[in-house]
Design a protein around this motif. Structure first.
Motif, PDB file in Angstrom:
ATOM      1  N   THR A   1     -12.630  28.339 -10.549  1.00 57.66           N
ATOM      2  CA  THR A   1     -14.001  28.800 -10.325  1.00 57.66           C
ATOM      3  C   THR A   1     -14.169  30.205 -10.898  1.00 57.66           C
ATOM      4  O   THR A   1     -13.186  30.877 -11.257  1.00 57.66           O
TER       5      THR A   1
ATOM      6  N   ARG B   1      -5.640  19.382   3.911  1.00 59.50           N
ATOM      7  CA  ARG B   1      -4.928  19.502   2.639  1.00 59.50           C
ATOM      8  C   ARG B   1      -5.113  18.241   1.793  1.00 59.50           C
ATOM      9  O   ARG B   1      -5.343  18.307   0.586  1.00 59.50           O
ATOM     10  N   LEU B   2      -5.012  17.057   2.436  1.00 62.07           N
ATOM     11  CA  LEU B   2      -5.149  15.817   1.684  1.00 62.07           C
ATOM     12  C   LEU B   2      -6.602  15.502   1.375  1.00 62.07           C
ATOM     13  O   LEU B   2      -6.902  14.686   0.509  1.00 62.07           O
ATOM     14  N   SER B   3      -7.507  16.125   2.124  1.00 62.68           N
ATOM     15  CA  SER B   3      -8.923  15.831   1.937  1.00 62.68           C
ATOM     16  C   SER B   3      -9.559  16.663   0.845  1.00 62.68           C
ATOM     17  O   SER B   3     -10.522  16.222   0.208  1.00 62.68           O
ATOM     18  N   ALA B   4      -9.051  17.872   0.613  1.00 65.64           N
ATOM     19  CA  ALA B   4      -9.712  18.801  -0.309  1.00 65.64           C
ATOM     20  C   ALA B   4      -9.744  18.236  -1.726  1.00 65.64           C
ATOM     21  O   ALA B   4      -8.756  17.696  -2.213  1.00 65.64           O
ATOM     22  N   ALA B   5     -10.903  18.385  -2.361  1.00 69.75           N
ATOM     23  CA  ALA B   5     -11.069  17.871  -3.731  1.00 69.75           C
ATOM     24  C   ALA B   5     -10.162  18.632  -4.684  1.00 69.75           C
ATOM     25  O   ALA B   5      -9.937  19.832  -4.515  1.00 69.75           O
ATOM     26  N   LYS B   6      -9.652  17.935  -5.665  1.00 67.52           N
ATOM     27  CA  LYS B   6      -8.788  18.588  -6.642  1.00 67.52           C
ATOM     28  C   LYS B   6      -9.651  19.316  -7.659  1.00 67.52           C
ATOM     29  O   LYS B   6     -10.580  18.747  -8.233  1.00 67.52           O
TER      30      LYS B   6
ATOM     31  N   PRO C   1       0.791  -1.240   0.000  1.00 72.36           N
ATOM     32  CA  PRO C   1       0.000   0.000   0.000  1.00 72.36           C
ATOM     33  C   PRO C   1       0.818   1.282   0.000  1.00 72.36           C
ATOM     34  O   PRO C   1       0.277   2.347  -0.285  1.00 72.36           O
ATOM     35  N   TRP C   2       2.104   1.218   0.326  1.00 67.01           N
ATOM     36  CA  TRP C   2       2.897   2.441   0.420  1.00 67.01           C
ATOM     37  C   TRP C   2       3.752   2.692  -0.815  1.00 67.01           C
ATOM     38  O   TRP C   2       4.515   3.642  -0.840  1.00 67.01           O
TER      39      TRP C   2
ATOM     40  N   LYS D   1       3.486   6.156  -2.922  1.00 64.45           N
ATOM     41  CA  LYS D   1       2.796   7.126  -2.075  1.00 64.45           C
ATOM     42  C   LYS D   1       3.771   8.249  -1.764  1.00 64.45           C
ATOM     43  O   LYS D   1       4.905   7.984  -1.363  1.00 64.45           O
TER      44      LYS D   1
ATOM     45  N   GLU E   1      -0.732  14.995   9.677  1.00 69.23           N
ATOM     46  CA  GLU E   1      -1.571  14.419  10.725  1.00 69.23           C
ATOM     47  C   GLU E   1      -2.980  14.228  10.170  1.00 69.23           C
ATOM     48  O   GLU E   1      -3.572  15.163   9.634  1.00 69.23           O
ATOM     49  N   LEU E   2      -3.488  13.026  10.277  1.00 72.87           N
ATOM     50  CA  LEU E   2      -4.782  12.694   9.694  1.00 72.87           C
ATOM     51  C   LEU E   2      -5.874  12.768  10.759  1.00 72.87           C
ATOM     52  O   LEU E   2      -5.612  12.411  11.900  1.00 72.87           O
ATOM     53  N   PRO E   3      -7.073  13.198  10.409  1.00 72.47           N
ATOM     54  CA  PRO E   3      -7.526  13.705   9.118  1.00 72.47           C
ATOM     55  C   PRO E   3      -6.968  15.097   8.818  1.00 72.47           C
ATOM     56  O   PRO E   3      -6.927  15.941   9.696  1.00 72.47           O
ATOM     57  N   SER E   4      -6.585  15.277   7.558  1.00 72.64           N
ATOM     58  CA  SER E   4      -5.937  16.525   7.183  1.00 72.64           C
ATOM     59  C   SER E   4      -6.749  17.246   6.116  1.00 72.64           C
ATOM     60  O   SER E   4      -7.299  16.620   5.204  1.00 72.64           O
TER      61      SER E   4
END
Lengths: 188, 185
Positions: free
Chosen positions: A173, A163-168, A146-147, A150, A158-161
């Motif tokens: 806009t 930056r990593l969560s925001a949709a691309k 899995p790594w 990556k 640090e999760l949940p984060s």
């Protein structure tokens, strides 16, 4: 083509449980750089007097020398057996053994069957090949985990984060475009 | 037993095997996300379909922790018109619950049902649902949070509300046009 059969035979997953499948131990590389003849031994069993072996005897009288010249790497045995049906046994270097009873065959049929046995790869015809690729060398990059691939900076996050969560964003806009137009246009 | 090269290779192979099939815990932020689109993403992760080693006989799915389930966003008027049907097996026992009503009672229920529906209906469905951990807000229990090693990306951008934008940023936004004098707002 050379077929090397592995020892562990897996069962078919869905149907035909009576028909075992098998995996290749090596890939289809026979004949790529060098060719290894697959036939090891050819045994003719026949009777010297019985009528059922008539065409086999004819074959041996007229064709067997040509066959021996065609396959110099194979051993050819003649086994006279009194009052037995004619049988051809082909043994291949992968360990597979094929027996063929030749009682109803005429001489021409016998020629064609023996041509098949000498030119075939030795794959057992009654078994299912489960996978068409195989390799003898160990993978250099190793198995996936899995790594793999990556990005390493994600390990520090640090999760949940956020930056990593925001949709691309696929495109800017309307607000971003307006701000961009204002920034690039001349000040009044 | 002597540590031969062959033995060392087989030992490392068994470690590689465990590493390859390691079960990760992923976290997904459901804030302002469509639960039915998110459910497809979550169901794929629960099945392990995002892994190159996926096979339908292999149990290779990840755990998914979903936070902010109370902030999901349904399209159109679906809060009003999406109905959840239940029958008590007694005569006249049928009931239809609107999504907003279900969400008021249990803020994780809409997403749970969406994921349940997105998963294939076989014997592994309940097992995969047991690997789904839903939380109404962003607080995760510590014993769950310590497992998380993976973040799933949201499908939609979370819009900023006017109240979230600071006053000076609002003031500095360029004025694009003036209303005419006779314009009545």
């Amino acid at each position: 083509m050379l077929w090397i059969i592995s020892e562990n035979r897996a069962e078919c997953s869905t149907m035909n449980h009576y028909k075992p499948g098998f995996f290749l131990k090596e890939g289809f590389n026979n004949g790529m750089l060098q060719h290894v003849p697959s036939l090891a031994r050819l045994t003719f069993k026949f009777c010297k007097s019985h009528g059922s072996s008539r065409f086999m005897r004819e074959y041996i009288e007229s064709e067997i020398m040509d066959l021996a010249r065609q396959c110099p790497t194979a051993v050819i045995y003649l086994k006279p057996r009194r009052h037995r049906d004619p049988v051809v046994v082909a043994e291949y270097i992968n360990g597979h053994k094929e027996e063929l009873r030749c009682n109803p065959f005429s001489k021409q049929e016998l020629i064609r069957w023996i041509n098949l046995m000498t030119t075939t790869s030795g794959r057992p015809s009654n078994q299912k090949l489960l996978k068409y690729s195989a390799t003898s060398s160990i993978s250099i990059q190793g198995p996936w985990n899995p790594w793999v691939y990556k990005p390493t900076e994600e390990n520090l996050e640090e999760l949940p984060s956020e930056r990593l969560s925001a949709a691309k964003a696929t495109y800017p806009t309307a607000t971003e475009r307006v701000l961009d137009m204002v920034k690039t246009s001349q000040p009044r | 037993m002597r540590l031969t090269p062959l033995l060392r290779r087989s030992l490392s192979a068994s470690v590689d095997q465990k590493l390859t099939f390691a079960r990760l815990w992923a976290v997904f932020d459901a804030k302002h996300q469509n639960p039915f689109n998110s459910a497809e993403l979550i169901a794929n992760v629960l099945q392990g379909k995002d892994k190159p080693l996926y096979h339908y006989h292999t149990d290779c799915g990840d755990h998914v922790v979903v936070i902010n389930c109370k902030d999901i966003s349904l399209p159109w008027y679906e809060w009003k018109y999406r109905m959840y049907y239940h029958h008590t097996d007694y005569a006249g026992g049928a009931s239809w619950t609107a999504a907003w009503e279900m969400h008021d009672k249990n803020p994780t229920k809409v997403l749970e049902k969406a994921v349940y529906r997105a998963l294939p209906g076989d014997l592994t469905r309940r097992l995969r649902m047991s690997r789904l951990h839903l939380y109404a807000d962003d607080s995760i229990p510590d014993e769950i949070k310590e497992n998380i090693t993976r973040q799933l990306r949201q499908l939609r951008k979370v819009p900023r509300k006017l109240d979230d934008i600071p006053e000076d940023e609002r003031r500095s936004f360029p004025k694009l046009f003036d209303f005419p004098e006779n314009h009545t707002l």
